[in-house]
Scaffold this motif. Structure first.
Motif, PDB file in Angstrom:
ATOM      1  N   GLY A  49      59.188  -2.802  51.061  1.00 14.41           N
ATOM      2  CA  GLY A  49      58.532  -2.016  50.022  1.00 14.41           C
ATOM      3  C   GLY A  49      58.101  -2.863  48.840  1.00 14.41           C
ATOM      4  O   GLY A  49      56.996  -2.699  48.310  1.00 14.41           O
ATOM      5  N   ARG A  50      58.975  -3.788  48.427  1.00 17.85           N
ATOM      6  CA  ARG A  50      58.632  -4.656  47.290  1.00 17.85           C
ATOM      7  C   ARG A  50      57.519  -5.633  47.645  1.00 17.85           C
ATOM      8  O   ARG A  50      56.563  -5.815  46.882  1.00 17.85           O
ATOM      9  CB  ARG A  50      59.879  -5.418  46.830  1.00 17.85           C
ATOM     10  N   GLU A  51      57.617  -6.282  48.801  1.00 19.82           N
ATOM     11  CA  GLU A  51      56.663  -7.337  49.147  1.00 19.82           C
ATOM     12  C   GLU A  51      55.288  -6.779  49.508  1.00 19.82           C
ATOM     13  O   GLU A  51      54.269  -7.438  49.250  1.00 19.82           O
ATOM     14  CB  GLU A  51      57.206  -8.172  50.307  1.00 19.82           C
ATOM     15  N   SER A  72      54.855   2.639  49.189  1.00 25.76           N
ATOM     16  CA  SER A  72      55.533   3.802  48.643  1.00 25.76           C
ATOM     17  C   SER A  72      56.605   4.277  49.618  1.00 25.76           C
ATOM     18  O   SER A  72      56.694   3.822  50.764  1.00 25.76           O
ATOM     19  CB  SER A  72      54.531   4.930  48.405  1.00 25.76           C
ATOM     20  N   THR A  73      57.406   5.252  49.175  1.00 26.37           N
ATOM     21  CA  THR A  73      58.451   5.806  50.035  1.00 26.37           C
ATOM     22  C   THR A  73      57.852   6.455  51.275  1.00 26.37           C
ATOM     23  O   THR A  73      58.368   6.304  52.390  1.00 26.37           O
ATOM     24  CB  THR A  73      59.274   6.847  49.253  1.00 26.37           C
ATOM     25  N   THR A  74      56.733   7.175  51.094  1.00 29.14           N
ATOM     26  CA  THR A  74      56.087   7.824  52.226  1.00 29.14           C
ATOM     27  C   THR A  74      55.575   6.796  53.233  1.00 29.14           C
ATOM     28  O   THR A  74      55.734   6.969  54.458  1.00 29.14           O
ATOM     29  CB  THR A  74      54.915   8.697  51.749  1.00 29.14           C
ATOM     30  N   VAL A  75      54.983   5.725  52.738  1.00 32.77           N
ATOM     31  CA  VAL A  75      54.480   4.675  53.623  1.00 32.77           C
ATOM     32  C   VAL A  75      55.631   4.012  54.376  1.00 32.77           C
ATOM     33  O   VAL A  75      55.539   3.745  55.577  1.00 32.77           O
ATOM     34  CB  VAL A  75      53.681   3.628  52.824  1.00 32.77           C
ATOM     35  N   LEU A  76      56.729   3.766  53.676  1.00 29.66           N
ATOM     36  CA  LEU A  76      57.894   3.167  54.336  1.00 29.66           C
ATOM     37  C   LEU A  76      58.447   4.087  55.423  1.00 29.66           C
ATOM     38  O   LEU A  76      58.930   3.627  56.461  1.00 29.66           O
ATOM     39  CB  LEU A  76      58.984   2.861  53.310  1.00 29.66           C
ATOM     40  N   GLN A  77      58.376   5.394  55.174  1.00 29.84           N
ATOM     41  CA  GLN A  77      58.827   6.340  56.192  1.00 29.84           C
ATOM     42  C   GLN A  77      57.986   6.199  57.459  1.00 29.84           C
ATOM     43  O   GLN A  77      58.510   6.252  58.580  1.00 29.84           O
ATOM     44  CB  GLN A  77      58.732   7.763  55.656  1.00 29.84           C
ATOM     45  N   TRP A  78      56.685   5.971  57.291  1.00 32.51           N
ATOM     46  CA  TRP A  78      55.825   5.805  58.458  1.00 32.51           C
ATOM     47  C   TRP A  78      56.025   4.450  59.125  1.00 32.51           C
ATOM     48  O   TRP A  78      55.759   4.308  60.325  1.00 32.51           O
ATOM     49  CB  TRP A  78      54.367   6.003  58.072  1.00 32.51           C
ATOM     50  N   THR A 104      49.733  -6.305  54.648  1.00 34.23           N
ATOM     51  CA  THR A 104      49.705  -4.979  54.029  1.00 34.23           C
ATOM     52  C   THR A 104      50.607  -4.027  54.820  1.00 34.23           C
ATOM     53  O   THR A 104      50.916  -4.265  55.997  1.00 34.23           O
ATOM     54  CB  THR A 104      48.281  -4.393  53.989  1.00 34.23           C
ATOM     55  N   ALA A 105      51.002  -2.940  54.164  1.00 36.20           N
ATOM     56  CA  ALA A 105      51.849  -1.951  54.828  1.00 36.20           C
ATOM     57  C   ALA A 105      51.100  -1.276  55.969  1.00 36.20           C
ATOM     58  O   ALA A 105      51.691  -0.948  57.007  1.00 36.20           O
ATOM     59  CB  ALA A 105      52.307  -0.900  53.813  1.00 36.20           C
ATOM     60  N   GLU A 106      49.794  -1.083  55.806  1.00 39.64           N
ATOM     61  CA  GLU A 106      49.001  -0.450  56.864  1.00 39.64           C
ATOM     62  C   GLU A 106      48.977  -1.324  58.118  1.00 39.64           C
ATOM     63  O   GLU A 106      49.038  -0.810  59.244  1.00 39.64           O
ATOM     64  CB  GLU A 106      47.577  -0.184  56.371  1.00 39.64           C
ATOM     65  N   GLN A 107      48.885  -2.626  57.941  1.00 40.47           N
ATOM     66  CA  GLN A 107      48.929  -3.534  59.084  1.00 40.47           C
ATOM     67  C   GLN A 107      50.286  -3.461  59.786  1.00 40.47           C
ATOM     68  O   GLN A 107      50.360  -3.479  61.017  1.00 40.47           O
ATOM     69  CB  GLN A 107      48.641  -4.968  58.635  1.00 40.47           C
ATOM     70  N   PRO A 144      63.011 -14.503  55.883  1.00 34.07           N
ATOM     71  CA  PRO A 144      62.136 -13.384  55.501  1.00 34.07           C
ATOM     72  C   PRO A 144      62.284 -12.217  56.457  1.00 34.07           C
ATOM     73  O   PRO A 144      62.737 -12.370  57.605  1.00 34.07           O
ATOM     74  CB  PRO A 144      60.732 -13.997  55.579  1.00 34.07           C
ATOM     75  N   TRP A 145      61.866 -11.025  56.007  1.00 36.63           N
ATOM     76  CA  TRP A 145      62.046  -9.816  56.811  1.00 36.63           C
ATOM     77  C   TRP A 145      61.275  -9.872  58.122  1.00 36.63           C
ATOM     78  O   TRP A 145      61.672  -9.238  59.106  1.00 36.63           O
ATOM     79  CB  TRP A 145      61.626  -8.580  56.014  1.00 36.63           C
ATOM     80  N   GLN A 146      60.171 -10.634  58.157  1.00 35.31           N
ATOM     81  CA  GLN A 146      59.385 -10.716  59.389  1.00 35.31           C
ATOM     82  C   GLN A 146      60.210 -11.231  60.569  1.00 35.31           C
ATOM     83  O   GLN A 146      59.932 -10.917  61.736  1.00 35.31           O
ATOM     84  CB  GLN A 146      58.168 -11.635  59.197  1.00 35.31           C
TER      85      GLN A 146
END
Length: 454
Positions: A20-22, A26-32, A80-83, A146-148
């Protein structure tokens, strides 16, 4: 591959704050980020299982493993979060191609029920180990990487699985496959039904029962389900032969699996909230509070073989399903009176789920022709996925209906505390009734199967 399925989300959940930070999500995006995997996975299992029964389980699994490796490798280039959501969707497709095939191939390799139970138990144990160690392993990795990295680890897993299947499992024989045309309309309706059924519980929990969107989504799921049934009854070559699902052995196994998944998801959701919000435990303490369930899920595999040998598959299914219902009843009636009752409920549900998950899958596969085993395995997984969502939705909806105010607020009034405890009791009892209904249906169908065999 069940290891990958169970490890995947449990590892990634630990990294959500960092993601979420990197990625400024948003919370909704993280849920997806986590939810899209389950929705795609659950939605495509039936269609891809049916495809595997036609073109070959081994072939579909190998293609799925290539997709898994490529999607996981793409994580290194996500900005990006969408990617990331797109990558997770691709991984869901890969899971839908590989997970049902794992059970189908294990069932195909062995002819004797005892060996099939042992193979299914091993698959289940490996997956549950992944579920248990995921959060701890993810936390350790994030301390220095890293998280990746948490998703890149799937690349060597996919490569090893690919080599193992390519070298160790022969190609499907022609007599184990069938050549009926794919029912495209049935595949679309079935996928739409499952996707809507998986999305609806999340909407009930997030938007609440007063919002129109959850109810509209539920209604759409019911409509597409009816259309799917009508299509499969009239199609010359249906995606899912409903006559096979109606076989007593198959329907009983699916009912037992659904009851276990409903109980495990609903109880886990309620206990996690209760320990932290009502009893004031920290997240780390709540994780320790769930240990009785984790220990039984992992260690219980050693008891499955002896139990089945001693009492038989059918009686083992009935006993374990009854344990699930008893665990929910203990929680609903006594869970508010102390942690010891919560722990007992966790143990009973975990013990029952551990056995019934293996036995139910074996029964479903026993009840199907050899050329329908992958779609049968997909049915088992789909039943678990859908009722997992229902268990959380039922629990979350009852909490939202009976609790006034912000449930996440730190200082509850005495009335709010009372409301929460009453809501937990009613949610536990509602889950008990639903699970008991499924178990009762499963027992009735299992007895019908015994009469037919005689």
């Amino acid at each position: 591959m069940f290891l990958f399925e169970m490890l995947d989300n449990s590892v990634l959940n630990v990294a959500l704050p960092t993601i979420g930070r990197e990625l400024s999500a948003s919370t909704t995006v993280l849920q997806w980020v986590t939810g899209v995997y389950a929705v795609v996975f659950g939605g495509l299992m039936l269609a891809l299982g049916a495809l595997a029964d036609r073109v070959g389980r081994r072939k579909v699994m190998l293609v799925g493993l290539v997709l898994l490796g490529a999607a996981s490798l793409a994580t290194a280039f996500v900005t990006t979060a969408e990617q990331l959501i797109a990558v997770r969707a691709a991984m869901g497709v890969a899971a839908a191609m590989t997970t049902p095939g794992s059970l189908a191939l294990a069932f195909r390799l062995f002819d004797e029920d005892g060996l099939r139970v042992r193979a299914t138990t091993l698959i289940s144990t490996v997956g549950l180990v992944g579920l248990a160690i995921g959060p701890t392993a993810g936390g350790l990795v994030l301390a220095f990487a890293p998280w990746q990295t948490l998703l890149l680890i799937n690349v060597p897993i996919a490569a090893l699985a690919f080599l193992g299947i390519r070298r160790g499992i022969p190609a499907d024989r022609a007599d184990e496959l069938h050549r009926d045309p794919i029912d495209g309309a049935g595949a679309l309706l079935g996928t739409a039904t499952i996707v809507l059924a998986l999305v609806a519980p999340t909407l009930f929990v997030d938007a609440g029962p007063a919002a129109p969107l959850p109810w509209l989504t539920t209604a759409a799921a019911v409509v597409t389900a009816v259309l799917f049934v009508l299509r499969e009854r009239s199609a010359r070559h249906p995606l899912l032969d409903l006559g096979l699902v109606a076989r007593p052995l198959v329907s009983s196994g699916l009912a037992f699996k659904a009851a276990a998944a409903l109980a495990t998801a609903g109880l886990g959701y309620l206990v996690t909230l209760q320990l932290q919000l009502d009893r004031g435990w920290t997240p780390a303490q709540a994780a320790l509070g769930m240990l009785p369930q984790v220990v039984v899920l992992i260690a219980g595999g050693a008891l499955i073989g002896p139990l089945v040998t001693r009492v038989g598959l059918d009686r083992a299914a009935r006993l374990s399903a009854a344990a699930v219902v008893c665990g929910l009843a203990v929680y609903g009636l006594l869970g508010r009176f102390g942690y010891v009752w919560i722990a007992l409920a966790l143990v009973l549900v975990a013990a029952g789920m551990r056995v019934v998950g293996v036995v139910a899958g074996t029964n479903v596969m026993r009840g199907l022709p050899a050329d329908r085993t992958t779609v049968g395995a997909a049915l088992v997984d789909t039943a678990g996925e859908v009722t997992t969502g229902i268990g959380i939705a039922v629990s979350g909806t009852i909490l939202a209906a009976l609790f006034t105010g912000d449930i996440a607020a730190s200082n509850w009034s005495a009335d709010q505390t009372s409301e929460f405890r009453e809501a937990v009791t009613w949610a536990g009892l509602a889950l008990t009734v639903l699970a008991a209904a499924l178990v009762g249906w499963g027992i009735a169908r299992a007895r019908r199967a015994a009469v037919v065999d005689e």
